[in-house]
Design a protein around this motif. Sequence first.
Motif, PDB file in Angstrom:
ATOM      1  N   PHE A  26      25.385  -6.595   8.105  1.00  0.00           N
ATOM      2  CA  PHE A  26      24.028  -6.095   7.920  1.00  0.00           C
ATOM      3  C   PHE A  26      23.256  -7.057   7.021  1.00  0.00           C
ATOM      4  CE2 PHE A  26      26.782  -4.161   4.755  1.00  0.00           C
ATOM      5  CZ  PHE A  26      26.119  -4.395   3.565  1.00  0.00           C
ATOM      6  N   GLY A  27      21.944  -6.960   7.083  1.00  0.00           N
ATOM      7  CA  GLY A  27      21.102  -7.793   6.246  1.00  0.00           C
ATOM      8  C   GLY A  27      19.707  -7.214   6.147  1.00  0.00           C
ATOM      9  N   ARG A  28      19.018  -7.590   5.079  1.00  0.00           N
ATOM     10  CA  ARG A  28      17.639  -7.130   4.872  1.00  0.00           C
ATOM     11  C   ARG A  28      16.857  -8.229   4.155  1.00  0.00           C
ATOM     12  NH1 ARG A  28      15.119  -1.422   2.730  1.00  0.00           N
ATOM     13  NH2 ARG A  28      13.227  -2.274   1.786  1.00  0.00           N
ATOM     14  N   PHE A  29      15.601  -8.350   4.540  1.00  0.00           N
ATOM     15  CA  PHE A  29      14.689  -9.301   3.920  1.00  0.00           C
ATOM     16  C   PHE A  29      13.425  -8.549   3.526  1.00  0.00           C
ATOM     17  CE2 PHE A  29      10.848 -11.808   4.504  1.00  0.00           C
ATOM     18  CZ  PHE A  29      11.071 -12.916   3.708  1.00  0.00           C
ATOM     19  N   ASP A  30      12.981  -8.742   2.290  1.00  0.00           N
ATOM     20  CA  ASP A  30      11.755  -8.129   1.793  1.00  0.00           C
ATOM     21  C   ASP A  30      10.825  -9.216   1.301  1.00  0.00           C
ATOM     22  OD1 ASP A  30      11.901  -4.979   1.510  1.00  0.00           O
ATOM     23  OD2 ASP A  30      13.903  -5.751   1.083  1.00  0.00           O
ATOM     24  N   GLY A  31       9.595  -9.155   1.780  1.00  0.00           N
ATOM     25  CA  GLY A  31       8.599 -10.109   1.335  1.00  0.00           C
ATOM     26  C   GLY A  31       7.298  -9.419   0.971  1.00  0.00           C
ATOM     27  N   ARG A  32       6.663  -9.906  -0.085  1.00  0.00           N
ATOM     28  CA  ARG A  32       5.371  -9.367  -0.518  1.00  0.00           C
ATOM     29  C   ARG A  32       4.360 -10.493  -0.545  1.00  0.00           C
ATOM     30  NH1 ARG A  32       9.442  -7.403  -3.002  1.00  0.00           N
ATOM     31  NH2 ARG A  32       9.423  -9.048  -4.587  1.00  0.00           N
ATOM     32  N   PHE A  33       3.225 -10.232   0.045  1.00  0.00           N
ATOM     33  CA  PHE A  33       2.238 -11.277   0.218  1.00  0.00           C
ATOM     34  C   PHE A  33       0.915 -10.831  -0.404  1.00  0.00           C
ATOM     35  CE2 PHE A  33       5.328 -11.277   3.639  1.00  0.00           C
ATOM     36  CZ  PHE A  33       5.843 -12.566   3.537  1.00  0.00           C
ATOM     37  N   SER A  34      -0.091 -11.639  -0.257  1.00  0.00           N
ATOM     38  CA  SER A  34      -1.376 -11.336  -0.861  1.00  0.00           C
ATOM     39  C   SER A  34      -1.998 -10.099  -0.218  1.00  0.00           C
ATOM     40  CB  SER A  34      -2.325 -12.532  -0.699  1.00  0.00           C
ATOM     41  OG  SER A  34      -2.518 -12.823   0.685  1.00  0.00           O
ATOM     42  N   ASP A  35      -2.962  -9.549  -0.918  1.00  0.00           N
ATOM     43  CA  ASP A  35      -3.700  -8.379  -0.441  1.00  0.00           C
ATOM     44  C   ASP A  35      -2.805  -7.162  -0.252  1.00  0.00           C
ATOM     45  OD1 ASP A  35      -6.036  -9.934  -0.336  1.00  0.00           O
ATOM     46  OD2 ASP A  35      -5.525 -10.633   1.690  1.00  0.00           O
ATOM     47  N   GLY A  36      -1.714  -7.074  -1.015  1.00  0.00           N
ATOM     48  CA  GLY A  36      -0.890  -5.876  -1.000  1.00  0.00           C
ATOM     49  C   GLY A  36      -0.082  -5.664   0.250  1.00  0.00           C
ATOM     50  N   SER A  73       3.309  -5.905   2.404  1.00  0.00           N
ATOM     51  CA  SER A  73       4.759  -6.017   2.254  1.00  0.00           C
ATOM     52  C   SER A  73       5.412  -5.962   3.626  1.00  0.00           C
ATOM     53  CB  SER A  73       5.311  -4.889   1.382  1.00  0.00           C
ATOM     54  OG  SER A  73       4.790  -4.954   0.074  1.00  0.00           O
ATOM     55  N   VAL A  74       6.450  -6.768   3.783  1.00  0.00           N
ATOM     56  CA  VAL A  74       7.186  -6.819   5.046  1.00  0.00           C
ATOM     57  C   VAL A  74       8.660  -6.598   4.749  1.00  0.00           C
ATOM     58  CG1 VAL A  74       7.829  -8.210   7.042  1.00  0.00           C
ATOM     59  CG2 VAL A  74       5.520  -8.395   6.092  1.00  0.00           C
ATOM     60  N   GLY A  81       0.563  -2.176   4.034  1.00  0.00           N
ATOM     61  CA  GLY A  81      -0.535  -2.887   3.399  1.00  0.00           C
ATOM     62  C   GLY A  81      -1.533  -1.926   2.796  1.00  0.00           C
ATOM     63  N   THR A  82      -2.046  -2.266   1.631  1.00  0.00           N
ATOM     64  CA  THR A  82      -3.079  -1.452   0.997  1.00  0.00           C
ATOM     65  C   THR A  82      -4.446  -1.958   1.438  1.00  0.00           C
ATOM     66  OG1 THR A  82      -3.050  -2.889  -0.943  1.00  0.00           O
ATOM     67  CG2 THR A  82      -1.636  -0.925  -0.983  1.00  0.00           C
ATOM     68  N   LEU A  83      -5.343  -1.024   1.733  1.00  0.00           N
ATOM     69  CA  LEU A  83      -6.699  -1.349   2.166  1.00  0.00           C
ATOM     70  C   LEU A  83      -7.710  -1.019   1.095  1.00  0.00           C
ATOM     71  CD1 LEU A  83      -6.470   0.040   5.814  1.00  0.00           C
ATOM     72  CD2 LEU A  83      -6.021  -2.277   4.996  1.00  0.00           C
ATOM     73  N   GLY A  84      -7.225  -0.824  -0.120  1.00  0.00           N
ATOM     74  CA  GLY A  84      -8.076  -0.440  -1.225  1.00  0.00           C
ATOM     75  C   GLY A  84      -7.312   0.489  -2.137  1.00  0.00           C
ATOM     76  N   ALA A  85      -8.016   1.052  -3.093  1.00  0.00           N
ATOM     77  CA  ALA A  85      -7.354   1.930  -4.054  1.00  0.00           C
ATOM     78  C   ALA A  85      -6.893   3.228  -3.439  1.00  0.00           C
ATOM     79  CB  ALA A  85      -8.294   2.204  -5.229  1.00  0.00           C
ATOM     80  N   SER A  86      -7.469   3.620  -2.317  1.00  0.00           N
ATOM     81  CA  SER A  86      -7.170   4.947  -1.783  1.00  0.00           C
ATOM     82  C   SER A  86      -6.807   4.942  -0.308  1.00  0.00           C
ATOM     83  CB  SER A  86      -8.370   5.879  -1.995  1.00  0.00           C
ATOM     84  OG  SER A  86      -9.523   5.348  -1.354  1.00  0.00           O
TER      85      SER A  86
END
Length: 974
Positions: free
Chosen positions: A331-341, A343-344, A385-390
């Motif tokens: 098994f394996g897992r990859f986590d990446g976080r990029f700009s503008d909130g 995550s993959v 992905g976040t599209l803003g505060a809410s």
Amino acid sequence: MAAQTPTTGSVSGVVRDELGQPLRDARVVLSEPLTGFERAVETGRDGRFEFNLLFPGSYDVLAERLWSQPVLVRGIPVRTARVYQVPIRLAAATPPVETVAVVDYDAGLFIRQRPELSRAGAAWWFSALELDRLPDATRQITELGRFSSSSSAALETEGLPSGLSGIVIDGVPFMPALHPDLAVPTQPSAVFPRSMVGQAELLTNGLDVEWSEFPGGILSGYTRRGTKSITARLYGDWSGQGVVQSDDFNPDGMGHTMLRGGFMISGPVRRDTTEFVIGGEVRRVEIPIPSPWASTGLDSALVATASDSFAVDLGQYVGSQRRDIDIGSVFGRFDGRFSDGVSVNVRGSAGIFKARNPDLGAPYTPGIGSTVEGNDISGAVTITGTLGASSGVEIRTGVEISSRDFVAGSLPGTAFLPAPIAFGADPTLPGQFERIGFRGSGALHFRLGQHRMKFGSWGKVASFDHTYDHGRLGVFLFGGVDEFARREGVFVQSVGALPVARFGSSSVGGFFQDVWTIAPGVILSGGIRVEGESLPQDDVRLNEEWMELTGLRTTDLPSSILKVSPRVALTIGNPRIWQAHAEFGMYDGEASPGVLAEAVRRTGPTEVRRGVGPLGRWPGTPDSVAAPVMGPALAMLGPEYQSPRTTRASLGITGSLHRNMRYSLAAVYRHTDFLPRRADLNLVASPLRQDQHDRPIYGTLEQQGELLAATPGSNRRFSGFDLVSAINPDGWSDYWGVTLRVERRMTGWLSGTVSYTYSSTKDNWLSGNGGGPSGQLNPFPHGLGGHDWAEGRSDFDVPHRVVAGVDLDLGPIRIAGFYRFRSGIPFTPGFRNGVDANGDGSFNNDPAYVDDRIAGVSDLFGTWDCLRGQVGRFAARNACRGSGAHTLDVRLTAPFRLAGYPFQVTIDGLNIFDAGLPVLDRALYHVDRNGTLQIDPVSGRVRVPLTVNPEFGRPIIRRTTGRRLRVGMRVGYE
């Protein structure tokens, strides 16, 4: 209370000053120590902050503001579908401020009760105690079900079989290829070893509208994530042959042997931005199988007869045997976080296994001589992905590839009466089953005031390949050793081209949900899920001959099914003290691939041969004179066919007894309908005769020693066909239960949990335990006394379940133990497999008429009081019950350091009580081989010669692994 997604959680709160006023322009930083991930926001006029779409884990929150002392809240245990409230107060301070006020989220004065406390009746969150510290038996993720008092290690949850429950990993369901006629799933989760799962939850009344496809329980697991620095772990354990044993094994000294090893490596790809984790595990398991012949006294006679008369050696079936299982997983897992909130998360796993002498769930033969191989691949990608505060968006995709190949031994299935002896190929073998599926979903999340809403859609496509027909190698039944030597008995076989069912299905739907905080401590959630599932109507062929005879079309199943699933829940109370909760939901399962495959392949190309009397051959196949062709066996789904659906309601309360002890009390009612029931459309329209107890008889009975069978064709309405199955969605199951759970958190040296569930399950479903088409027939198809005999106590009724786990931290060593009790298995007083008392063609579905005028019957009342209440009538379904089972596992752990590396030694004592649920002898009567079957020429009444079975209710075979001692070693690197 439920938040917005089944794969992520949220952290929110308000930053206030010393007087309780909201603070504007405070900087709040959320971080995850494990991965180094950080996210920051600034508070507005209301002092509020919020972090959404967080993967499960442990997070810290740091709040700071000019002229104030920073506050760090540590260890916020984010779980899925939950909002964690973190109130923060900043005290005024004169710069420079050199200290940070540290508060543990789990501190007793800060939060008396952690919000992730399991709510019995709705969800069961497994803590580190169950996941890591209690001893395991198989390392499969499904084994977590045994830590819940409403489920089992096979995920038989709330009175439903394991086939109606399922596994969801990181929000993506995995549905393996399963054999449709086996009640015991064969290694369904080899692709998901426990080592890859960091968190898990058993959902029964899951509130989020994205939970679907399983009308039973859902075991939701979340894979381990990478770390901000390189870490590695190696582990292995061993249990040796003959270390411990069971009194049921012969020869002495046979024990459970296992060798297991694995590794896990995690670390950063790019520091604080991307992480990975990879791992693998291999297991070699040898499980002893107690001999089912040990108490019969006929083993030597059968072996001698087979050798002398047929030159066949039956030695491998005598005495205890071994079940060998080889399993490999990666098994394996990859986590990446990029700009503008954004995550993959990408994860994948694969598993392969091979089992020799597998457990097929057969009552008398443990699968000696057969093998099963399986391959599973599961992968998923989640993008958030976040599209803003809410607001935010979440997209999930997944793929599943699964196959099972069942191979039979060299001898055909053969069973004997009066002793419960069977050997050779089970009638469910051979068979090949494959499933390939793709799925995807998307959801938009947003907050409007006190409302947390989401809407989205999802879809999946799946293809199936089933190469199988029940009874393909033929089944022999003999009334005794003498009849065996003369080759006189019963033979049934499916012949013709091996049927293959290749078909596909698809589903598409949409959902909407709103979680409304009406007032502090009052939360109302509601949602609805609408979907449509296509059925393989075009893949089912029309049997024109059957249509001309009856006017019924084998192609009348619907082309699609519409499913509407509402959910609603209300929570009242302060989570720091107590909460009352009520939930209601409907949960639709997928149309059973096994049922659909049967409708596709059983349309006429294969036929059934039956023979009663002199067969002429064994183990070879009798000729067409001894066993003539009866005609094809058909299966039909009507236009009203539906997939199984569960309606569930729960009501409960959770709270704190004091700062370190919590409780949960809940009541649950579940109703499942549209379960598939089987009826024989080709059975004669009315009984031909009755026996001395007024049992309806549908064919002309013949006696062969202690065997009773219908003359081939005598019970058929249309002579050109054999069994014609109408698979109707009129099955139902009702369950109610009350569960009390108490948990004590670690307080220096002691933590533990105990749970008790009292429940009752009733249904009218004879198809849930597999056993082949004929075993699912109602013995009284026209009713009994104006009632449906099948309505009664379920095969899955477990009135009492207790689970308890304890963890003692004694400084240099740690001791953890797990105890479990469950009620015994219910059973119906009847006859040996091989007695077709009503002549309907089924050899294992007839209940006994409890007649105390037969010598010896009343002598059983003292041991089996269940018989006393059945006197003068046919035994009610599952009127009796076997003894309960007590299980105890203990683990001792001792850590130490060697050459600077942390080591850990574990010693496990497994199944210390040598528990096992035996297959009980349900035969109340034997057919008297010295008597004669009599038919009154005037009245037509049949008199069957019966004698009492003094072994009634005693174990035939115990499915136990015996006591085990296992030694393990783990080493880590950081």
